[in-house]
Structure formats: structure tokens, C-alpha cells
Design an enzyme around this catalytic site. Structure first.
Site, mmCIF file in Angstrom:
data_model
loop_
_atom_site.group_PDB
_atom_site.id
_atom_site.type_symbol
_atom_site.label_atom_id
_atom_site.label_comp_id
_atom_site.label_asym_id
_atom_site.label_seq_id
_atom_site.Cartn_x
_atom_site.Cartn_y
_atom_site.Cartn_z
ATOM 1 N N HIS A 1 0.860 -1.190 0.000
ATOM 2 C CA HIS A 1 0.000 0.000 0.000
ATOM 3 C C HIS A 1 0.892 1.235 0.000
ATOM 4 C CE1 HIS A 1 -3.463 2.408 0.309
ATOM 5 N NE2 HIS A 1 -3.748 2.305 1.588
ATOM 6 N N ASP B 1 2.617 5.899 -7.365
ATOM 7 C CA ASP B 1 3.915 5.718 -6.711
ATOM 8 C C ASP B 1 5.087 5.785 -7.680
ATOM 9 O OD1 ASP B 1 2.778 5.258 -4.129
ATOM 10 O OD2 ASP B 1 2.214 3.259 -4.789
#
Length: 439
Positions: A271, A374
Site C-alpha cells: 500500500h 507511486d
């Protein structure tokens, strides 16, 4: 009563009859089917959570209150001298679904300044931890310690608890928490990485600018902070951090208990910690290309195949829901193209973006060969001098507080019950599999 709270009162009163009618008149309507694959596979894509804060479309990406990222940035009032909206403007929008006026934004900015004082004992708890503790551990511990400040908890135990008014006290907790969490995060950064030398807040700045100031990073890091916190604020209710916050709060735990738990989920490598892992991989990737070697389609393609053939994944690519480039990645890429186009790491990330989807499609094992948020975020932090990559998830945690807090305020406003899915055994699944389904 503030304009934000008054607007929220109106929106809640308008919304409650909609939920009540759905339950009373249409509660029997089937909206999804649970297969064995979904039961074993983490309830992936099972439609069983309700939120109006944000929605994630596989092809379109995230919408905040019905608006795309581009539309959100365009609609909300900008910070004076900045390119991005203030976090305070976004908070008003996230809670109410309405675009605030500048007057309403200024009121939230002033209110957050009154709410942002963190009790000294919270810092004492953080300092009591070993200094080499992960900064996410420090942030979670600090939020948890602050639970004694909970107005919701005091209201629940007052003997006057009323389900219809519970949201007001959750709103108080949520507002205190989102105002204070950047203070705690900046404190952790200066404590761990800057010789314990702290920079006091500037009373003249909005939250994003003040966070950059307390971190000790000059412009345009104020806009980086605003952009980063908004982009990371919410991503539907089903991701680990948002779902954990919702789940814990459904037991009528207060905002501090709920968000400390959410942060613990965010800290997982699958995550929020992924942004840290991506930057580490990019740095290693750059080292393998060789010092001073310009990234090209040819050498990056070969390096990507070497990674895949070694049984490794390409971090930052793929997403549980999305089936296109993450718009949060695109928003950050646009910032980089404008402000740091010649940064060596960004040039490498940009070339990976051009090459990786084709390589992954040819490889054939990735459901989504496109970059997620990300893949880009750590490079921006590195460029502006925030190079302690184990701190990056803390930044994520500051932003994610906005979405989790907005959601649990509405959970209490609509009286959502405690969450309690039903479990089955492996033997049951085997019996239903043999019978072709549950009869």
C-alpha cells in the site's frame, strides 16, 4: 457556526432521506455476485461499500465528489501566488461536494490555525520511541496518543449520546486531526533527520505552505505539498487505509483510534510504503545503467527485460482497479515537465514511462501495464531535497487523513452500522464448488 459546518448540516439533512429510502424500499435489490475467486481473493471488486467522497473508475481514474483531478484543480480557489488549490479549500469540497468561495476557504484556514496546536505529551510519546523507529510508527503512535483529546469519545461517554448528532463530534475530531497531523509529521522529520532542530509554524501561511516552511524546504515545495496531499487524499473506501479507518470507526471508535489503525495499514509495502520501494528501485536502476549514462529506449528496454527475466516486478506499475495510466501519476508528471524537466531521475522515470507499458504487455503477465501514483511521487520529493525515503509514506499519511476523516464524518452522519462480513469455511467452498454454487 462556521460556513463549512453549516453547509455540511444542510448536505447531511438532504442526504439522510436518500439512504433511508434505499434501505426501506430497495434493500432487497441485488447489486453484485460473490464468487469463490472473490471470497479467497480479498473481496476484490465486491461492491459492498458506500461512499460519495470519491469514486475510482478503471478507465477514467479517480473522481473527487464527481470531479476529475484536472477539474478539481481548476475549480477550487488557488493559494495566493500558487498554482494549486489550498488543502483547506479541498477539505471544504471533500466534505460537502460544493466548491467553496474564497471567503469560505479563508474561514477554514483560520479555523485550522486555531485547531493545530499539538499537546506536548504527543511529542513526548514520539521521543520516547527509539530514534531509529520507522517514521510511520512514530506518526501512528502520535495520533494514537492524542486520543485523549477526542471530543467524540467524551460525547459518547457523557450519557447524552444521540445517534443523529454523533457526526458533529466526529467532525470536531476529524477537523482537529487534519489540522494537527502536518504539525506532527514535520516534527518527526526534523527530529529524525535534521538534528532535532525545529521550525515553528508561520501564522500567515495555509496548511501546505506552512508544512513546507516547517520542513525547511523553500518554494515551490509549498505547491508540491498542496498537490501531493490532494492527490493522495482518497481513493474510494476499499483500499487498505481508507477501509481500515471506516471499519474501526464503524465500532464507534473515535477518529484518533480509527486513523492510527488506518496508518498501520498504509505502512504496508503493498500500500503506502510502495512509494519508498519504487524510489529505491529507480535508484538501483540508475546505478545499473551507469553513472552519466543517458536513459534511452534501448538501454531502458533491456534493463526492464533483465528485471522481469530475473523474476522481479517493475515497481510503480499496475493497480488493483485501474486499467490505464493513473491520473495522479499524470498530474505529477505535468508538474515535473514544468518545474524539473532536466532532473536526471525524472528523465529516467519519463523514459521508463515511455517503454515499460510495451514491455509489460509483451511480457503478458500484467493486468495493468500502466504506472500508478507511486511511480512518480518519490522523484519529486528527492528533487526538492527530501531524500529520506522512509519518510515518504508519512507524507502519504498526511494526505490520506483528509479522505478518511471526511468519510467517517459521513459514516456517522448517515448512521452506518458496524461492519461485519460473514465468513465461510474452505469445506463450504469445496461443497459449493462441487454443486456448481450455493443452493
Amino acid at each position: 457556526m462556521s460556513q463549512l459546518k453549516a453547509t455540511l448540516v444542510r448536505k447531511i439533512e438532504e442526504h439522510r432521506p436518500r439512504t433511508q429510502r434505499l434501505l426501506k424500499e430497495f434493500g432487497h435489490v441485488v447489486i453484485d455476485e460473490v464468487t469463490i475467486e472473490k471470497a479467497i481473493g480479498g473481496a476484490r471488486d465486491v461492491r459492498c461499500l458506500v461512499t460519495d467522497i470519491s469514486y475510482l473508475d478503471p478507465m477514467e481514474g479517480i473522481r473527487f465528489r464527481g470531479k476529475t483531478i484536472e477539474e478539481t484543480f481548476a475549480a477550487l480557489p488557488k493559494a495566493p501566488g500558487g498554482e494549486y488549490p489550498t488543502v483547506e479549500a479541498f477539505w471544504f469540497f471533500l466534505l460537502t461536494g460544493e466548491v467553496p468561495t474564497q471567503e469560505q476557504v479563508d474561514e477554514v484556514i483560520a479555523e485550522w490555525k486555531e485547531r493545530r496546536n499539538v499537546p506536548q505529551y504527543v511529542y513526548d510519546v514520539i521521543r520516547a520511541l527509539p530514534k531509529d523507529s520507522h517514521p510511520m510508527t512514530m506518526l501512528s503512535a502520535g495520533i494514537l496518543a492524542m486520543q485523549r483529546e477526542s471530543k467524540f469519545a467524551r460525547y459518547y461517554h457523557s450519557g447524552e449520546y444521540n445517534k443523529q448528532r454523533a457526526w458533529e463530534y466526529m467532525y470536531e475530531d476529524a477537523s482537529d486531526l487534519v489540522a494537527r497531523i502536518p504539525m506532527i509529521a514535520a516534527y518527526i522529520y526534523r527530529y529524525k533527520y535534521k538534528d532535532d532542530v525545529h521550525i515553528p509554524p508561520d501564522p500567515n501561511l495555509d496548511m501546505g505552505a506552512n508544512f513546507a516552511h516547517m520542513m525547511g524546504v523553500p518554494k515551490p515545495y509549498d505547491d508540491v505539498s498542496r498537490m501531493y496531499f490532494i492527490l493522495h487524499s482518497d481513493h474510494e473506501s476499499g483500499n487498505v487505509s481508507a477501509h481500515t479507518g471506516h471499519l474501526v470507526a464503524s465500532a464507534l471508535s473515535d477518529a484518533y483510534l480509527a486513523y492510527s489503525a488506518a496508518l498501520n495499514g498504509l505502512a504496508g509495502p503493498l500500500h503506502g510504503l510502495a512509494n519508498q520501494e519504487v524510489l529505491r528501485w529507480i535508484m538501483d536502476f540508475q546505478a545499473k545503467l551507469g553513472e552519466g549514462v543517458e536513459p534511452t529506449r534501448e538501454n531502458v528496454t533491456q534493463a526492464l527485460w533483465d528485471t522481469l527475466n530475473a523474476g522481479q516486478v517493475i515497481p510503480g506499475y499496475g493497480h488493483a482497479v485501474l486499467r490505464k495510466t493513473d491520473p495522479r501519476y499524470t498530474a505529477q508528471r505535468e508538474f515535473c515537465l514544468k518545474h524539473m524537466p532536466d532532473d536526471p531521475l525524472f528523465k529516467l522515470v519519463s523514459m521508463i514511462y515511455e517503454v515499460a507499458p510495451g514491455v509489460l504487455m509483451q511480457h503478458g503477465k500484467a493486468k495493468n501495464p500502466w504506472p500508478n501514483v507511486d511511480a512518480q511521487s518519490g522523484v519529486i520529493q528527492w528533487h526538492y531535497g527530501v531524500r529520506e525515503w522512509d519518510f515518504y509514506t508519512v507524507l502519504f499519511g498526511v494526505g490520506r487523513a483528509l479522505g478518511v476523516m471526511a468519510n467517517i464524518v459521513w459514516d456517522r452522519a448517515l448512521g452506518y452500522p458496524i461492519e461485519r462480513p460473514k465468513s465461510v469455511t474452505t469445506e463450504m467452498l469445496e461443497q459449493w464448488a462441487a454443486a456448481g454454487g450455493r443452493k
